[in-house]
Design a protein around this motif. Sequence first.
Motif, short mmCIF file in Angstrom:
data_model
loop_
_atom_site.label_atom_id
_atom_site.label_comp_id
_atom_site.label_asym_id
_atom_site.label_seq_id
_atom_site.Cartn_x
_atom_site.Cartn_y
_atom_site.Cartn_z
N ARG A 61 38.62 69.71 13.25
CA ARG A 61 37.18 69.73 12.99
C ARG A 61 36.72 71.16 12.69
O ARG A 61 35.90 71.37 11.80
CB ARG A 61 36.43 69.20 14.19
CG ARG A 61 36.56 67.74 14.34
CD ARG A 61 35.73 67.28 15.48
NE ARG A 61 36.06 65.92 15.80
CZ ARG A 61 35.82 65.32 16.91
NH1 ARG A 61 35.23 65.97 17.87
NH2 ARG A 61 36.15 64.08 17.11
N ASP A 62 37.22 72.10 13.43
CA ASP A 62 36.83 73.49 13.18
C ASP A 62 37.34 73.95 11.82
O ASP A 62 36.64 74.68 11.10
CB ASP A 62 37.40 74.42 14.26
CG ASP A 62 36.67 74.29 15.60
OD1 ASP A 62 35.50 73.83 15.56
OD2 ASP A 62 37.24 74.69 16.60
N ARG A 119 35.17 72.29 9.28
CA ARG A 119 33.85 72.94 9.32
C ARG A 119 33.94 74.32 8.69
O ARG A 119 33.07 74.70 7.90
CB ARG A 119 33.39 73.07 10.77
CG ARG A 119 31.92 73.29 10.85
CD ARG A 119 31.38 73.38 12.28
NE ARG A 119 32.03 72.49 13.21
CZ ARG A 119 32.42 72.81 14.44
NH1 ARG A 119 32.22 74.01 14.92
NH2 ARG A 119 33.01 71.95 15.22
N ARG A 120 34.99 75.06 9.00
CA ARG A 120 35.14 76.39 8.41
C ARG A 120 35.32 76.29 6.89
O ARG A 120 34.79 77.10 6.13
CB ARG A 120 36.34 77.11 9.03
CG ARG A 120 36.06 77.63 10.37
CD ARG A 120 37.26 78.39 10.88
NE ARG A 120 37.15 78.59 12.32
CZ ARG A 120 38.14 78.87 13.11
NH1 ARG A 120 39.35 78.99 12.62
NH2 ARG A 120 37.95 79.05 14.38
N TYR A 129 31.99 75.54 5.46
CA TYR A 129 31.18 76.76 5.43
C TYR A 129 31.66 77.72 4.33
O TYR A 129 30.85 78.33 3.64
CB TYR A 129 31.19 77.48 6.77
CG TYR A 129 30.40 76.79 7.87
CD1 TYR A 129 29.22 76.12 7.57
CD2 TYR A 129 30.84 76.83 9.19
CE1 TYR A 129 28.52 75.50 8.59
CE2 TYR A 129 30.13 76.21 10.19
CZ TYR A 129 28.97 75.55 9.89
OH TYR A 129 28.27 74.94 10.89
N PRO A 181 42.73 72.55 15.70
CA PRO A 181 41.29 72.19 15.65
C PRO A 181 40.90 71.77 14.23
O PRO A 181 40.43 72.55 13.41
CB PRO A 181 40.59 73.46 16.07
CG PRO A 181 41.54 74.56 15.80
CD PRO A 181 42.90 73.99 15.84
#
Length: 184
Positions: A10-11, A14-15, A18, A8
């Motif tokens: 994108r995850d 994104r993580r 973040y 993943p």
Amino acid sequence: MIKINLLPVRDIVRRKKYLNEIIAASFAFGFIICILVIVELFQQSSINELNENVAKIESEKKKFSAILTEIKKLDEEKKLLTTRTEVINQLKQSSSLTVHVLDEIANLTPPNRMWLKSLSQNGNQLALTGMALDDQTIARYMDDLDASGYIQNVRLASSSLEVFAERSLKAFSITANTEMPKKR
């Protein structure tokens, strides 16, 4: 062959994003905390300096208050001494005034035409009683007293005819004020 990325991405991105934001926020928060701590230390240092200045000023105030009380005592003593010297000077003047008044009265009293029975001085008030041969002698005596520098406001309080040693004489009473003549 076809590769399929099952990760993943994108995850993960994104993580990571973040995580970067959390790290940046933590740094910003830590930086703000450090600035606040520095400001607090600076203010605490200023407060300590001001407290030291207040303590120093209070100690100086105590020193000066002792000096001020001493000055007040000295001022009171000075006023007391000034009052005493004024009283002494007034007593000197009044005693010399009495001597001068008595001298003037003795010199101005006609020896063969008048004699005094009483003389009293109360403050600056003078009262004379006596006997004279006639009214003209009394009038001349009053004029002579009024011309004196030490005796003013000479007034005839009373005059009467009395028999003394088988002679008709004038009994009189004179009042006047005494004061030191003005210095020229």
